[in-house]
Structures are given as C-alpha cells and as structure tokens.
Design a protein around this motif. Sequence first.
Motif, PDB file in Angstrom:
ATOM      1  N   LEU A 467      40.826  37.115  31.606  1.00  0.00           N
ATOM      2  CA  LEU A 467      40.673  38.251  30.694  1.00  0.00           C
ATOM      3  C   LEU A 467      39.626  39.232  31.214  1.00  0.00           C
ATOM      4  CD1 LEU A 467      40.835  36.491  27.190  1.00  0.00           C
ATOM      5  CD2 LEU A 467      42.645  37.712  28.388  1.00  0.00           C
ATOM      6  N   LEU A 468      38.555  38.719  31.812  1.00  0.00           N
ATOM      7  CA  LEU A 468      37.549  39.602  32.403  1.00  0.00           C
ATOM      8  C   LEU A 468      38.151  40.429  33.532  1.00  0.00           C
ATOM      9  CD1 LEU A 468      34.275  37.443  32.587  1.00  0.00           C
ATOM     10  CD2 LEU A 468      34.747  39.390  31.100  1.00  0.00           C
ATOM     11  N   GLN A 469      39.049  39.822  34.298  1.00  0.00           N
ATOM     12  CA  GLN A 469      39.716  40.575  35.364  1.00  0.00           C
ATOM     13  C   GLN A 469      40.577  41.697  34.783  1.00  0.00           C
ATOM     14  OE1 GLN A 469      41.490  38.116  38.628  1.00  0.00           O
ATOM     15  NE2 GLN A 469      40.598  36.411  37.486  1.00  0.00           N
ATOM     16  N   PHE A 470      41.254  41.416  33.666  1.00  0.00           N
ATOM     17  CA  PHE A 470      42.035  42.474  33.014  1.00  0.00           C
ATOM     18  C   PHE A 470      41.127  43.624  32.590  1.00  0.00           C
ATOM     19  CE2 PHE A 470      45.225  39.063  31.392  1.00  0.00           C
ATOM     20  CZ  PHE A 470      45.800  39.002  32.647  1.00  0.00           C
ATOM     21  N   ASP A 471      39.958  43.274  32.033  1.00  0.00           N
ATOM     22  CA  ASP A 471      39.009  44.308  31.607  1.00  0.00           C
ATOM     23  C   ASP A 471      38.506  45.112  32.799  1.00  0.00           C
ATOM     24  OD1 ASP A 471      39.267  43.505  28.994  1.00  0.00           O
ATOM     25  OD2 ASP A 471      37.462  42.277  28.983  1.00  0.00           O
ATOM     26  N   GLU A 472      38.230  44.411  33.899  1.00  0.00           N
ATOM     27  CA  GLU A 472      37.751  45.101  35.099  1.00  0.00           C
ATOM     28  C   GLU A 472      38.831  46.032  35.640  1.00  0.00           C
ATOM     29  OE1 GLU A 472      35.878  44.069  39.510  1.00  0.00           O
ATOM     30  OE2 GLU A 472      36.662  42.472  38.255  1.00  0.00           O
ATOM     31  N   MET A 473      40.074  45.573  35.630  1.00  0.00           N
ATOM     32  CA  MET A 473      41.177  46.407  36.106  1.00  0.00           C
ATOM     33  C   MET A 473      41.296  47.664  35.253  1.00  0.00           C
ATOM     34  SD  MET A 473      45.177  45.334  36.624  1.00  0.00           S
ATOM     35  CE  MET A 473      45.280  44.620  34.984  1.00  0.00           C
ATOM     36  N   ALA A 474      41.219  47.504  33.926  1.00  0.00           N
ATOM     37  CA  ALA A 474      41.313  48.660  33.039  1.00  0.00           C
ATOM     38  C   ALA A 474      40.126  49.597  33.240  1.00  0.00           C
ATOM     39  CB  ALA A 474      41.385  48.189  31.582  1.00  0.00           C
ATOM     40  N   MET A 475      38.945  49.020  33.447  1.00  0.00           N
ATOM     41  CA  MET A 475      37.732  49.814  33.602  1.00  0.00           C
ATOM     42  C   MET A 475      37.786  50.683  34.850  1.00  0.00           C
ATOM     43  SD  MET A 475      33.842  48.365  33.781  1.00  0.00           S
ATOM     44  CE  MET A 475      34.068  47.647  35.397  1.00  0.00           C
ATOM     45  N   THR A 476      38.391  50.174  35.906  1.00  0.00           N
ATOM     46  CA  THR A 476      38.456  50.928  37.154  1.00  0.00           C
ATOM     47  C   THR A 476      39.671  51.848  37.213  1.00  0.00           C
ATOM     48  OG1 THR A 476      39.659  49.126  38.249  1.00  0.00           O
ATOM     49  CG2 THR A 476      37.258  49.106  38.421  1.00  0.00           C
ATOM     50  N   GLY A 477      40.513  51.815  36.173  1.00  0.00           N
ATOM     51  CA  GLY A 477      41.694  52.665  36.163  1.00  0.00           C
ATOM     52  C   GLY A 477      42.818  52.149  37.045  1.00  0.00           C
ATOM     53  N   GLY A 478      42.737  50.879  37.444  1.00  0.00           N
ATOM     54  CA  GLY A 478      43.765  50.306  38.303  1.00  0.00           C
ATOM     55  C   GLY A 478      44.962  49.816  37.515  1.00  0.00           C
ATOM     56  N   THR A 479      46.027  49.491  38.222  1.00  0.00           N
ATOM     57  CA  THR A 479      47.217  48.905  37.617  1.00  0.00           C
ATOM     58  C   THR A 479      47.455  47.540  38.259  1.00  0.00           C
ATOM     59  OG1 THR A 479      48.797  49.753  39.255  1.00  0.00           O
ATOM     60  CG2 THR A 479      48.207  51.222  37.422  1.00  0.00           C
ATOM     61  N   PRO A 480      48.262  46.695  37.632  1.00  0.00           N
ATOM     62  CA  PRO A 480      48.536  45.379  38.220  1.00  0.00           C
ATOM     63  C   PRO A 480      49.172  45.439  39.604  1.00  0.00           C
ATOM     64  CG  PRO A 480      49.129  45.392  35.904  1.00  0.00           C
ATOM     65  CD  PRO A 480      48.798  46.809  36.261  1.00  0.00           C
TER      66      PRO A 480
END
Length: 751
Positions: A467-480
């Motif tokens: 879940l922290l990785q999902f938050d980090e991805m969203a925070m950086t504006g990245g996509t899966p």
Amino acid sequence: GYKVIVVLTGTDDSLRSQTQLRIDEAVIGYDSRRNGQLEGSRLVGVGALKGGGTVNVHCLTNSSQSGDFKKTVAQGLGVNPGGADPIILVVKKNKSILNNLISWVTSFNTHLDQHGIKCVQDIPLLVIDDECDFASVNTNEDEDTDPKAINGCIRRLLRSFDQSAYVGYTATPFANIFITPESESGEKFGEDLFPRDFIINLKRSSNYVGAARVFGISEDPTIGIDEIEALPILRTVEDQEEWLKTGHKNHSSIGSIMPDSLRSAILSFILACAARSQRGDAEKHNSMLIHVTRFVSVQREVFEQVETVLAGFKQKLKYEDALSNKSIFRELERLWNEDFRPTSMEIGDDEGNWVAWSEIEPFIRSSAAKIRVKMINGGSQDALDYYEHPDGLSVIAVGGSKLSRGLTLDGLSVSYYLRTSKMYDTLMQMGRWFGYRPGYLDLCRLYTTPSLINWYREIALASEELLLQFDEMAMTGGTPKQFGLRVRTSPAGLAITRAGAMRHSKTLKFSYSGQVSETINFQVDEGVRQTNLNAVTNLIQQIKTSPFAQKGQKYVFTCGENAVRDFLSAYQAHPDNFKVNTELLSTYIKNRARDTPPELTKWLVALINGSYSEVTDLGGLLVNPVIRRRTQGSTENDYRIKRLVSPTDEAIGLDPVQMGLAEKDTLKLWEEGIVKTKNALPPEGRRAGRSLRKVRTPEVGLLLIYLCVDGESEIAYPGFAISFPQSPRGEKSAVAYVVNAVADNFDLDDE
C-alpha cells in the motif's frame, strides 16, 4: 455518460445477491426483485430518503438467489442498451452467464471492426469488477493457449464496445500487479486486465479494523512502517487436533467431544449478543463464523455438533437455577469477568465500555434463544438472509469456500478459524473478521492457531508495504506501467498468489546496495526549509577546504563518511520520502565503513547547478537551482516531484574504463529486454543508473545535492540523493521480494 454498467461479483449466488442488494440501496432506490416495475415495489436506501425518490435506471438483474442475468428476461422487458436511461446488471463471474450477456449486448447497434469482430458503437460501457483478483486474472501458465474462461469473457466484453472502461476493486491486489502489462491473446480477446492507468489505495477510516490492527505488525523503519500492537481479541487454539486432525480428508469424522476452545467461542458469542442487546442493539444482526475445513462432508458434521451443543446451552439457560454455582450462568459470568471485562477496558478509553455481570445477565436467555445455526455451502439450502430479518438475525455460520471470499457476515463478532492456506491472498480473503465493528469491537473474538496468527502478521506487513508503494506511485504521478511494484516474501514459505498469476515475476533481494535514494517530497514549511539549507551550508563549509573540482554544472568535493553522516543527522526529511530514512541511511553507511575490508569510506559530494536563473549562495558557492515540476500529488503542505536525479549525474567520479563497462552493461540489459528505450533502438553511448552503480568502487559513495524550484515559485528547497555502489556484503541483510514485470524492466529515459 455510461449507458451499460456491468457489476461483476464472485462466483456464487449468495455474494451476487448481496452485491445486488447494495446496488438497490445505494443507486437504484427500489427493490430490484420487481425487475424495474415500480408499481407495488418497495423503496429502499436512497429511494426511501426524504425527497430521494428513484433514479431513471433500468436494472435487468435482481437480488433474489436466482436473479442473475437471463437473456430471455432481458428480451422480455424490452429494454435496449443505448436508450435515454442507463442499464445496470449485477452478474456472477460465470462463463455461461457472461457469454449470454455478450451475445445480448452485441445484438444492438453493432458494426464489424477492422478485424471482422462485432463491436457495439456509441454505447459507453463501464465494467466494475468486485474482487478483481478472483477468477478475473488469467492464471494459464502457457502463453500460447487461450486465457482462463472468466478472464477471456471479461476481455471479450470490453473488446465488444468501441467505448469501454474497466475498474477493479479488491482488498488483496497481489495477483493483479503481476499481470503482464503487454500480454495479449490476439484480436479475439484484446489486451489483458493489467491496471495500466492507476492503482488507488483507498484510505481507511479510523474505525476500520484491518489485518495490521487485528494481528499487529513489527516496526520496519527501512520502509517507513511503525509498529502496530495487536488488538487484545486473539485467542489461541491448541486443543483441536484430537477433534479435527491437520491434513484430514473428505468424509473424515470429527471427534465426538467438542474442543474447549470451540465451546468457549460459542459461549463468547452468546455473551456478545447479550452485551449488544444491553447496549441498545437488540435489533442489529449478530454473526459467528466457524470455518475449519474445506470439505462439505466435514462441515456437515461440525454443523450438527454445534447445533447439538447450542441446543444444550439453550436448555440449561432455560431450566437451570441461575443461582447455582454449577449452572451455565456461572460459567458465563466467569467468562464475562475474566475475559470480556479486561478486554473491554483495554480497548476502551475508560471503563465505560463494560458493565457489571448483573446488567448483562437479564439479556442472556433471550439472546441465546434467538441464535440459529446455518450451514453455508453448496450442499445446503441455508442462506444468510439478513435482509429478511429486519428485527435482527443472530446466526452461527458453519461453512468453507462460500464464506471465504467477499460475502459479508453482518455483525460478525466471534470467529473460529482453523483452515490453512499457503497463499497471501487466500488467507486474507478467508479472514471475514476485517471491517467495521461500531460499538462492539471490544466484544469481538478471533479463535485461531498460533501458526495462523504468525502467518497473518507476515501478510499484514507485506500488505502495508505494498500500500505504501501505491501511495508513492500516486505521489510521484506515476502509473503502474511506469512504476515497478514488489511484494515482500514470507519467511514461513507462504506463496503470494497462484503460480500461474506470477508466471512473469522474479524474486530479487533489495537493500541500499546498488540503489539510489532520493528526496522527492519536500515540506512547505519555512522552518524545515531553513533547517535543511543550514545542513547543506554546514556540509559545504566543512568540506570546502578539501580538494574539489568545478565540472561544468557541478561542484565536486571529496570527504570522509563522517561528514556525510553528520549531514544526514542534520537534514530533516519529509516522512513521506519512503526511501529516504536519514537514520537508516547513516546506519548503513556506518556498517559498510566498519566492514572488513571497509566500504563507503570515501565520498564524492556533488553540488548540482541547474538552469533556474536566480542564484543562491550556499556556503560561499553560487548555485542555480534545478527546475523540478510539481506532481499532481502535491498539496499546500507538500511540494512533490517525480525524480530528483538526472541520470547523467550518477556518472560523476567514474573513470573512462568504468564508463565503458557501464555502457556495455546497459547494452546487455537492453538485449535481455530489461532496459527499454523510447525509440526501441539500442542505447548506444548511454549508461543506465543501475549500471553506473554496479561499476562504482564499493569504497566510494556519491552524495548529490540539489536546490529545487517548481518553475513558478522562487522558493528553493534543498534535496539530496545518495547513489550507493553495489556491495555483496551489503546484500547479506537484504529482504527478498517478488517483483512484477514492470519492476524488472525500466525505461532508460525515465530511470
């Protein structure tokens, strides 16, 4: 704007019916069993609200157990897709039903696409896939065969519309992140269900009770996770082996004497029901879960024994003298005083959550008399028909697979769980005790084995980290498709998900060795900014007397490890910089420097000059900040960026031989398909960051310092990155992870 909305549920009627009830209440506003005939139908949920009414929507399925999609019913109602009002269908993940649905919807407004496949035009489709990791994921290990049935049906449904959107929901997304992003199965099925656009971690409200809170997790500062203490509701079961042997088979017989732990669990459920009645919740549902085996034949024996024991309890409560020291009342009183009272006091803020036995006792008989035992499996006609009991249903549900996925047990307070599994997602889904327990959390109990408690703790930690990785991805504006994801492996040897779903994954070990840690989140707080400016200034003043070189856009200094560790101690990193824990970075550097032979004892410190026109004085050196645009995840209190480091910056201090080796390694990674370039051409003359870190001497670390501005504000925020050389000794303490295909591949232009 969607005209057809398909809600996919589990694979059995009970879950589909429950999901339909929620759609009725939250969207449609009337009882769907009338199939859209408002005359005589019962308004529910939003429809029963004052001034609510119903929305103009057609529902071609209903909440009865047999209310799934039927082509004949849809044709008889005369409702066609693409009309003024949208159509909602709540459908099981069943091959025949999905094929019938595809056949029906593709009979309207279709044309043949470029591949000669029938396709619906001008009718937007939305597919909402509940429990999207279950049945929806293609687990075929052979790439050359057609996908699994449900996966193929969902993809064909999406493929059959010119305009379609797919959104999946699950509490256990392990299988979904391991779907191959690029996989296809020809024009017939179209692209797979990899969540290419986004993964959103829906924030839990403060009253949600999840795995981390039930079982507790150990602190792991390397990934920014604090210790969470387990709730005092766990009760260990160690007396079950004589009753139901581990590894038992179908048609095995259970022991004639119920184990004390199960007997205690049933008595605890009686107390929980009575306590809820005393608290004013007499008309609320109460549930107990007994899940000890996957075999229906064994479930039948458990059901019969539980029914017999409960009937005995009811008889004793009805006829025994409540004042007798040997009566069941005294046994319940001891359990209340020795178990429930201290637990309620520990969970509650004060003693207001518990009452004396004298206040509970008057509710015991009536609460116990209301309890029914139901067997919930494919061999029984029983159903958890909460909807039919507006005055509250109190039920002990004995079952297996039907209770393992998605189905909500309303008012679940006591669980007795022994069934084992070796997979993260299966175990988590079997845990129906997660959820909301308003006003009765202190009455909840989970009876299970010590081994299962330990397994759940491992999974809870892995889940929190994901879940922290999902938050980090969203925070950086990245996509899966850009942001690789990984799942921590289990020391106990548990599998993450089904092997077929992980056919493109790899197991790697992660530590600071060969990694880059960079600040990508800055606190918009002047005090913190000044603290970090002072940390940078002090470092420069400390090392400016050492030999340094001004190379183009960079000032490069040399120093020892102590100066770097002093800087890390002074710098105040944003807590959401998941990979930048200054204390852990400092400890890692210290441990490597104390190794034999020592590593990270020599440091290059590079102060990066950027292209922003305003100059800042840092310790007597004039520096132009770098421009790093804010990501969408930025807030008033946070300035967030996608990347701090420019790829070429990690080459600082490398000699021509090392640069040549890094170039060869990058080309090798490209040939193996790990490195990708935007033009798909070989990366001639280019060096990936991981290749640069691989060839750097283990004794030498690289600290990069930047001043960042967002291009619109003149305020410069100091950030740093550490490029760690690869270290075999540093990898000894590494944690093993399974990484998805994106994490094992990276774009050289974005790395």
